[in-house]
Structure formats: C-alpha cells, structure tokens
Write a protein that holds these residues in place. Sequence first.
Motif, PDB file in Angstrom:
ATOM      1  N   SER A 207      68.698  17.950  26.512  1.00 57.34           N
ATOM      2  CA  SER A 207      67.254  18.159  26.633  1.00 57.34           C
ATOM      3  C   SER A 207      67.022  19.291  27.636  1.00 57.34           C
ATOM      4  CB  SER A 207      66.578  16.886  27.138  1.00 57.34           C
ATOM      5  OG  SER A 207      66.954  16.641  28.492  1.00 57.34           O
ATOM      6  N   PRO A 208      65.833  19.879  27.667  1.00 55.06           N
ATOM      7  CA  PRO A 208      65.564  20.932  28.667  1.00 55.06           C
ATOM      8  C   PRO A 208      65.802  20.451  30.093  1.00 55.06           C
ATOM      9  CG  PRO A 208      63.870  20.946  26.975  1.00 55.06           C
ATOM     10  CD  PRO A 208      64.706  19.727  26.720  1.00 55.06           C
ATOM     11  N   GLU A 209      65.440  19.203  30.380  1.00 59.77           N
ATOM     12  CA  GLU A 209      65.637  18.668  31.734  1.00 59.77           C
ATOM     13  C   GLU A 209      67.126  18.527  32.052  1.00 59.77           C
ATOM     14  OE1 GLU A 209      61.749  17.881  30.151  1.00 59.77           O
ATOM     15  OE2 GLU A 209      63.721  17.256  29.375  1.00 59.77           O
ATOM     16  N   GLU A 210      67.913  18.057  31.088  1.00 58.38           N
ATOM     17  CA  GLU A 210      69.349  17.916  31.294  1.00 58.38           C
ATOM     18  C   GLU A 210      70.010  19.274  31.453  1.00 58.38           C
ATOM     19  OE1 GLU A 210      69.822  13.807  28.644  1.00 58.38           O
ATOM     20  OE2 GLU A 210      70.156  15.776  27.732  1.00 58.38           O
ATOM     21  N   LYS A 211      69.572  20.240  30.671  1.00 55.35           N
ATOM     22  CA  LYS A 211      70.130  21.586  30.768  1.00 55.35           C
ATOM     23  C   LYS A 211      69.908  22.166  32.154  1.00 55.35           C
ATOM     24  CE  LYS A 211      69.826  26.188  28.689  1.00 55.35           C
ATOM     25  NZ  LYS A 211      69.131  27.045  27.691  1.00 55.35           N
ATOM     26  N   ARG A 212      68.706  21.970  32.705  1.00 61.49           N
ATOM     27  CA  ARG A 212      68.422  22.472  34.058  1.00 61.49           C
ATOM     28  C   ARG A 212      69.235  21.729  35.104  1.00 61.49           C
ATOM     29  NH1 ARG A 212      63.079  22.764  32.057  1.00 61.49           N
ATOM     30  NH2 ARG A 212      62.599  20.691  32.908  1.00 61.49           N
ATOM     31  N   ALA A 213      69.292  20.403  34.989  1.00 66.47           N
ATOM     32  CA  ALA A 213      69.981  19.602  36.002  1.00 66.47           C
ATOM     33  C   ALA A 213      71.475  19.893  36.042  1.00 66.47           C
ATOM     34  CB  ALA A 213      69.744  18.119  35.741  1.00 66.47           C
ATOM     35  N   LEU A 214      72.069  20.166  34.880  1.00 67.12           N
ATOM     36  CA  LEU A 214      73.499  20.442  34.806  1.00 67.12           C
ATOM     37  C   LEU A 214      73.806  21.935  34.829  1.00 67.12           C
ATOM     38  CD1 LEU A 214      74.537  17.756  32.157  1.00 67.12           C
ATOM     39  CD2 LEU A 214      75.010  17.720  34.608  1.00 67.12           C
ATOM     40  N   ARG A 215      72.752  22.756  34.883  1.00 71.85           N
ATOM     41  CA  ARG A 215      72.900  24.231  34.937  1.00 71.85           C
ATOM     42  C   ARG A 215      73.748  24.728  33.776  1.00 71.85           C
ATOM     43  NH1 ARG A 215      74.704  24.387  41.290  1.00 71.85           N
ATOM     44  NH2 ARG A 215      72.957  23.187  42.109  1.00 71.85           N
ATOM     45  N   LEU A 216      73.384  24.301  32.578  1.00 76.90           N
ATOM     46  CA  LEU A 216      74.166  24.620  31.395  1.00 76.90           C
ATOM     47  C   LEU A 216      73.747  25.945  30.783  1.00 76.90           C
ATOM     48  CD1 LEU A 216      74.138  21.126  29.653  1.00 76.90           C
ATOM     49  CD2 LEU A 216      75.985  22.122  31.015  1.00 76.90           C
ATOM     50  N   PRO A 217      74.695  26.773  30.371  1.00 73.04           N
ATOM     51  CA  PRO A 217      74.356  27.986  29.624  1.00 73.04           C
ATOM     52  C   PRO A 217      73.794  27.617  28.259  1.00 73.04           C
ATOM     53  CG  PRO A 217      76.592  28.097  30.510  1.00 73.04           C
ATOM     54  CD  PRO A 217      76.134  26.671  30.642  1.00 73.04           C
ATOM     55  N   ASP A 218      73.116  28.552  27.637  1.00 71.01           N
ATOM     56  CA  ASP A 218      72.591  28.339  26.294  1.00 71.01           C
ATOM     57  C   ASP A 218      73.725  27.930  25.355  1.00 71.01           C
ATOM     58  OD1 ASP A 218      70.111  29.070  27.186  1.00 71.01           O
ATOM     59  OD2 ASP A 218      70.220  31.126  26.421  1.00 71.01           O
ATOM     60  N   GLY A 219      73.423  27.009  24.478  1.00 67.47           N
ATOM     61  CA  GLY A 219      74.374  26.630  23.447  1.00 67.47           C
ATOM     62  C   GLY A 219      75.444  25.655  23.877  1.00 67.47           C
ATOM     63  N   THR A 220      75.366  25.126  25.101  1.00 64.24           N
ATOM     64  CA  THR A 220      76.394  24.202  25.586  1.00 64.24           C
ATOM     65  C   THR A 220      75.987  22.761  25.307  1.00 64.24           C
ATOM     66  OG1 THR A 220      76.945  25.741  27.369  1.00 64.24           O
ATOM     67  CG2 THR A 220      77.743  23.483  27.578  1.00 64.24           C
ATOM     68  N   PRO A 221      76.788  22.023  24.543  1.00 65.24           N
ATOM     69  CA  PRO A 221      76.451  20.623  24.259  1.00 65.24           C
ATOM     70  C   PRO A 221      76.821  19.716  25.425  1.00 65.24           C
ATOM     71  CG  PRO A 221      78.496  21.192  23.177  1.00 65.24           C
ATOM     72  CD  PRO A 221      77.985  22.463  23.821  1.00 65.24           C
ATOM     73  N   VAL A 222      76.382  18.477  25.335  1.00 63.90           N
ATOM     74  CA  VAL A 222      76.750  17.462  26.321  1.00 63.90           C
ATOM     75  C   VAL A 222      77.431  16.299  25.607  1.00 63.90           C
ATOM     76  CG1 VAL A 222      74.951  18.034  27.989  1.00 63.90           C
ATOM     77  CG2 VAL A 222      74.458  16.383  26.153  1.00 63.90           C
ATOM     78  N   LEU A 223      78.228  15.581  26.369  1.00 60.09           N
ATOM     79  CA  LEU A 223      78.800  14.326  25.905  1.00 60.09           C
ATOM     80  C   LEU A 223      77.970  13.190  26.486  1.00 60.09           C
ATOM     81  CD1 LEU A 223      82.585  15.027  26.584  1.00 60.09           C
ATOM     82  CD2 LEU A 223      81.419  15.113  24.369  1.00 60.09           C
ATOM     83  N   THR A 224      77.703  12.190  25.688  1.00 63.06           N
ATOM     84  CA  THR A 224      77.019  11.000  26.193  1.00 63.06           C
ATOM     85  C   THR A 224      77.976   9.827  26.107  1.00 63.06           C
ATOM     86  OG1 THR A 224      76.085  10.396  24.030  1.00 63.06           O
ATOM     87  CG2 THR A 224      74.777  11.869  25.442  1.00 63.06           C
ATOM     88  N   VAL A 225      78.026   9.044  27.168  1.00 60.78           N
ATOM     89  CA  VAL A 225      78.904   7.875  27.212  1.00 60.78           C
ATOM     90  C   VAL A 225      78.070   6.671  27.634  1.00 60.78           C
ATOM     91  CG1 VAL A 225      80.972   6.841  28.198  1.00 60.78           C
ATOM     92  CG2 VAL A 225      80.885   9.318  27.824  1.00 60.78           C
ATOM     93  N   LEU A 226      78.059   5.663  26.795  1.00 62.75           N
ATOM     94  CA  LEU A 226      77.380   4.404  27.094  1.00 62.75           C
ATOM     95  C   LEU A 226      78.462   3.374  27.406  1.00 62.75           C
ATOM     96  CD1 LEU A 226      74.755   2.673  27.150  1.00 62.75           C
ATOM     97  CD2 LEU A 226      75.215   2.152  24.747  1.00 62.75           C
ATOM     98  N   ARG A 227      78.486   2.919  28.645  1.00 57.45           N
ATOM     99  CA  ARG A 227      79.533   2.002  29.081  1.00 57.45           C
ATOM    100  C   ARG A 227      78.937   0.638  29.427  1.00 57.45           C
ATOM    101  NH1 ARG A 227      81.221   4.773  32.972  1.00 57.45           N
ATOM    102  NH2 ARG A 227      80.311   3.687  34.756  1.00 57.45           N
ATOM    103  N   VAL A 228      79.632  -0.416  29.010  1.00 61.59           N
ATOM    104  CA  VAL A 228      79.257  -1.779  29.363  1.00 61.59           C
ATOM    105  C   VAL A 228      80.423  -2.407  30.109  1.00 61.59           C
ATOM    106  CG1 VAL A 228      78.446  -4.018  28.555  1.00 61.59           C
ATOM    107  CG2 VAL A 228      77.836  -1.940  27.285  1.00 61.59           C
ATOM    108  N   ALA A 229      80.134  -2.973  31.293  1.00 59.31           N
ATOM    109  CA  ALA A 229      81.151  -3.669  32.080  1.00 59.31           C
ATOM    110  C   ALA A 229      81.010  -5.166  31.840  1.00 59.31           C
ATOM    111  CB  ALA A 229      80.982  -3.355  33.568  1.00 59.31           C
ATOM    112  N   PHE A 230      82.142  -5.814  31.533  1.00 60.13           N
ATOM    113  CA  PHE A 230      82.148  -7.245  31.254  1.00 60.13           C
ATOM    114  C   PHE A 230      82.920  -7.990  32.336  1.00 60.13           C
ATOM    115  CE2 PHE A 230      81.426  -5.313  27.162  1.00 60.13           C
ATOM    116  CZ  PHE A 230      80.514  -6.159  26.541  1.00 60.13           C
ATOM    117  N   ALA A 231      82.323  -9.054  32.810  1.00 58.56           N
ATOM    118  CA  ALA A 231      83.011  -9.978  33.700  1.00 58.56           C
ATOM    119  C   ALA A 231      83.427 -11.197  32.887  1.00 58.56           C
ATOM    120  CB  ALA A 231      82.096 -10.382  34.852  1.00 58.56           C
ATOM    121  N   GLU A 232      84.081 -12.133  33.544  1.00 59.30           N
ATOM    122  CA  GLU A 232      84.531 -13.336  32.840  1.00 59.30           C
ATOM    123  C   GLU A 232      83.370 -14.129  32.262  1.00 59.30           C
ATOM    124  OE1 GLU A 232      86.640 -14.987  36.100  1.00 59.30           O
ATOM    125  OE2 GLU A 232      88.564 -14.103  35.521  1.00 59.30           O
TER     126      GLU A 232
END
Length: 257
Positions: A207-232
């Motif tokens: 997104s435009p906000e993510e591009k600014r926050a990560l200082r990404l050049p034009d055309g640079t994609p991002v990876l998204t990772v959704l992690r869930v931590a499980f306890a017993e």
Amino acid sequence: MIELGQVDRGADAAPFKQIARQLREAITDGRLEPGARMPTEQQLLEHYGVARMTVRQAMNQLRSEGLVVAEQGRGAFVRTAPPVRRLASERFARKHRDAGKAAFIAETEGLGKPSVDSLHVTEGHAPDRVRELLGLRSNAKVVSRDRRYLVDGTPVELATSYVPLSIARGTPITHEDPGPGGIYARIEEQGHRLVSFTEEVAARMPSPEEKRALRLPDGTPVLTVLRVAFAEDGPVEVTETVKASHSFVLEYSFPAV
C-alpha cells in the motif's frame, strides 16, 4: 565501464528493454556488484548510440524493479540491502527466549544492528480474522503491538501482534518494552507453554503507507506472513507482518513423512 552488448534494431524488443536486460544481467551475474555505481547516462549513450530518452527508459525500468537506486547528485547504484535470513524452524526456539532474545533479534544476529521504532501498544477489539484465529468471543479484547523493524537503520519489516487481554493484562506485554525474550517469554510466564507455530506466506504490492514506511522503490513487492502461536491450551498470539521482499529469504525445514 563493464562490457556490454549492443542493441539489435531488428529485434522485437524495444531498444530500452534490450539495454535494461543487459544491465540487469550484469547485476545478477555479479559484474555490477551491490553498491557499485551504474554506468553513467553519457557512457550508455556513447556505447549504444541511442537517444537519451531510450537510456532513461532503461534506467527507469531497473529502478522500478528495485535493482537500482538513484542518489541525488551522485548517480545510480546497484541496491545494497542484504537479505535477512529467517530460520523458521529455529528462530522461535526456547533457547533464544531463555537467552533473553526476541525472535527478530535471533533472526538478524550477525547481519547488522537490529532496532525497532514506530511502536504503539493499544487495547481493543481484534479484527474479525484475528479473533477467529484466537478463538475469542466477539466482545473479547486483545492487546495490539504495532512496530517497525530496522537493520542498520534500514526499515525491513512492519508487524502487528495480537495477544488476548486475558493473557496480557498486568504483564509487560502491555508496555512498549516487554522485557528479555519478548512477548513469547511473557506468555510462557503466564503458564502458556508454547508448542507450535503456523505461518501463512503470501506476496503482493505494498500500500502507499507501507511503501513509505519501508522506503521501498517503485515496483518492489512485499511478503506478508500471518503467524499463529499455539500453546498446550490453544492459540495464544497472532502476528501479521509485512516484509520488504528484497530483505528476506524464507527458509523452512520439515520432515519428509
């Protein structure tokens, strides 16, 4: 200047695309190393015998691919950002928490100086998907932790973690600094021994906000990772991360059974 080919004016590919391809190959095969100065516009004009606009189109193509960065008054350079290798099978190991290291510190060790900024800790209702992953009732609240991670001052990752308020209440999880070992160490101190993690990985444009926050050049994609931590006793934490794709190598190991 490095050795380059010529433009084939009878080829289907436009001249600027041919120039961009030759320069791209010089970057990927190491003739132009990370941090190296790119050939100047004048050098490329003289070598290829094309219009100035053609050379500029080629360089713009490489910038849009995230291979080249321009520095005002200095010229264009091959991107230098090193990858941060994530060892998914090991980075959450209890030995790191016992040593007082949060996961991001463990994964960047030896690759530069890690830091965090833009940290915000809030209490409220979780997004629907997070609530479902945590198995919470509709009126249950969570503690959200938003932050940006950097390596040697360069932003590489945005992350938001969600911990049920029933676990986080009265603990350093509600503070900006959760203490040695990070929030997973605090969760275990509340009696929720971690037993496994799941991660869902995808790629998209920022997104435009993510591009600014990560200082990404034009055309640079991002990876998204959704992690869930499980306890017993079930899921205890969800983290959503947005990673600068050129800064990470995702490495996993799993049994072949």
